[in-house]
Design a protein around this motif. Structure first.
Motif, mmCIF file in Angstrom:
data_model
loop_
_atom_site.group_PDB
_atom_site.id
_atom_site.type_symbol
_atom_site.label_atom_id
_atom_site.label_comp_id
_atom_site.label_asym_id
_atom_site.label_seq_id
_atom_site.Cartn_x
_atom_site.Cartn_y
_atom_site.Cartn_z
ATOM 1 N N GLN A 1 -12.089 1.070 12.184
ATOM 2 C CA GLN A 1 -10.695 0.846 12.550
ATOM 3 C C GLN A 1 -10.097 -0.225 11.650
ATOM 4 O OE1 GLN A 1 -10.636 -0.129 16.680
ATOM 5 N NE2 GLN A 1 -11.199 1.938 17.341
ATOM 6 N N GLN A 2 -8.917 0.046 11.159
ATOM 7 C CA GLN A 2 -8.228 -0.916 10.312
ATOM 8 C C GLN A 2 -7.583 -1.983 11.197
ATOM 9 O OE1 GLN A 2 -8.334 -0.945 7.058
ATOM 10 N NE2 GLN A 2 -9.572 0.917 6.998
ATOM 11 N N PRO A 3 -7.639 -3.240 10.783
ATOM 12 C CA PRO A 3 -6.999 -4.280 11.593
ATOM 13 C C PRO A 3 -5.481 -4.100 11.586
ATOM 14 C CG PRO A 3 -7.814 -5.190 9.536
ATOM 15 C CD PRO A 3 -8.278 -3.774 9.613
ATOM 16 N N SER A 4 -4.846 -4.453 12.703
ATOM 17 C CA SER A 4 -3.394 -4.288 12.808
ATOM 18 C C SER A 4 -2.659 -5.349 11.996
ATOM 19 C CB SER A 4 -2.951 -4.333 14.266
ATOM 20 O OG SER A 4 -3.344 -5.562 14.836
ATOM 21 N N LYS A 5 -3.216 -6.543 11.853
ATOM 22 C CA LYS A 5 -2.598 -7.604 11.065
ATOM 23 C C LYS A 5 -3.427 -7.810 9.809
ATOM 24 C CE LYS A 5 -2.634 -10.568 14.612
ATOM 25 N NZ LYS A 5 -2.504 -11.864 15.256
ATOM 26 N N PRO A 6 -2.807 -8.194 8.713
ATOM 27 C CA PRO A 6 -3.592 -8.506 7.517
ATOM 28 C C PRO A 6 -4.443 -9.750 7.758
ATOM 29 C CG PRO A 6 -1.226 -8.734 7.090
ATOM 30 C CD PRO A 6 -1.397 -8.275 8.506
ATOM 31 N N LEU A 7 -5.609 -9.768 7.183
ATOM 32 C CA LEU A 7 -6.513 -10.892 7.376
ATOM 33 C C LEU A 7 -6.074 -12.124 6.588
ATOM 34 C CD1 LEU A 7 -9.924 -9.016 7.233
ATOM 35 C CD2 LEU A 7 -8.691 -9.798 9.251
ATOM 36 N N LEU A 8 -5.457 -11.923 5.428
ATOM 37 C CA LEU A 8 -5.015 -13.041 4.596
ATOM 38 C C LEU A 8 -3.491 -13.021 4.500
ATOM 39 C CD1 LEU A 8 -7.577 -12.730 1.694
ATOM 40 C CD2 LEU A 8 -7.610 -14.368 3.556
ATOM 41 N N PRO A 9 -2.885 -14.190 4.409
ATOM 42 C CA PRO A 9 -1.428 -14.200 4.241
ATOM 43 C C PRO A 9 -1.073 -13.659 2.851
ATOM 44 C CG PRO A 9 -2.306 -16.423 4.082
ATOM 45 C CD PRO A 9 -3.432 -15.517 4.465
ATOM 46 N N PRO A 10 0.130 -13.136 2.683
ATOM 47 C CA PRO A 10 0.494 -12.613 1.371
ATOM 48 C C PRO A 10 0.553 -13.715 0.328
ATOM 49 C CG PRO A 10 2.337 -12.515 2.919
ATOM 50 C CD PRO A 10 1.147 -12.984 3.678
ATOM 51 N N VAL A 11 0.187 -13.378 -0.881
ATOM 52 C CA VAL A 11 0.167 -14.334 -1.974
ATOM 53 C C VAL A 11 1.578 -14.454 -2.528
ATOM 54 C CG1 VAL A 11 -0.798 -14.820 -4.262
ATOM 55 C CG2 VAL A 11 -2.189 -13.686 -2.517
ATOM 56 N N PRO A 12 2.099 -15.676 -2.620
ATOM 57 C CA PRO A 12 3.468 -15.829 -3.163
ATOM 58 C C PRO A 12 3.472 -15.532 -4.660
ATOM 59 C CG PRO A 12 2.518 -17.976 -2.675
ATOM 60 C CD PRO A 12 1.549 -16.950 -2.186
ATOM 61 N N THR A 13 4.482 -14.845 -5.106
ATOM 62 C CA THR A 13 4.610 -14.532 -6.526
ATOM 63 C C THR A 13 5.593 -15.495 -7.166
ATOM 64 O OG1 THR A 13 6.358 -12.960 -6.028
ATOM 65 C CG2 THR A 13 4.113 -12.100 -6.137
ATOM 66 N N PRO A 14 5.335 -15.947 -8.362
ATOM 67 C CA PRO A 14 6.251 -16.874 -9.012
ATOM 68 C C PRO A 14 7.510 -16.134 -9.463
ATOM 69 C CG PRO A 14 4.401 -16.406 -10.441
ATOM 70 C CD PRO A 14 4.158 -15.731 -9.142
ATOM 71 N N HIS A 15 8.662 -16.750 -9.242
ATOM 72 C CA HIS A 15 9.916 -16.151 -9.685
ATOM 73 C C HIS A 15 10.234 -16.717 -11.051
ATOM 74 C CE1 HIS A 15 10.626 -14.401 -5.794
ATOM 75 N NE2 HIS A 15 10.313 -15.553 -5.232
ATOM 76 N N GLY A 16 10.541 -15.871 -11.973
ATOM 77 C CA GLY A 16 10.744 -16.424 -13.260
ATOM 78 C C GLY A 16 11.884 -16.014 -14.027
#
Length: 116
Positions: free
Chosen positions: A101-116
């Motif tokens: 079963q796939q978890p309903s919430k992601p295990l890790l927070p999303p990685v922020p991407t640098p805005h450039g």
């Protein structure tokens, strides 16, 4: 049974090698046995050669006999079919693994991407 035959084969093989090495070559330079004083005068040179030849022939027959016996014993001790060697000796139906079963919430927070 196999280990007894293998031990007999090993002894026969060592004896066969020794009896072959004791014989004279055609040039007579490498042989250790067969001379008048080489065997302590027990045999004549011709009699020693005949004895070593007969011994080599008997040991060769024993070597081939034990080799054939080992082969026959090995062939009869293994299963004839892959279906005969099922674990437990009985046929069991295949069972598929349960789906993960796939978890309903992601295990890790999303990685922020640098805005450039």
């Amino acid at each position: 049974m196999q280990s007894v035959l293998a031990a007999i084969e090993l002894i026969v093989t060592i004896a066969l090698v020794i009896s072959i090495l004791l014989q004279r070559s055609e040039g007579g330079a490498l042989g250790m046995g067969g001379g008048g004083a080489g065997l302590g005068g027990l045999f004549s040179p011709r009699g020693a050669a005949d004895t070593l030849t007969r011994t080599t022939a008997i040991l060769a027959v024993l070597f081939f006999a034990t080799s054939l016996a080992l082969t026959v014993v090995a062939l009869h001790s293994r299963p004839h079919s892959i279906l005969d060697s099922a674990p437990g000796g009985t046929e069991q139906p295949l069972s598929l693994p349960k789906p993960v079963q796939q978890p309903s919430k992601p295990l890790l927070p999303p990685v922020p991407t640098p805005h450039g």
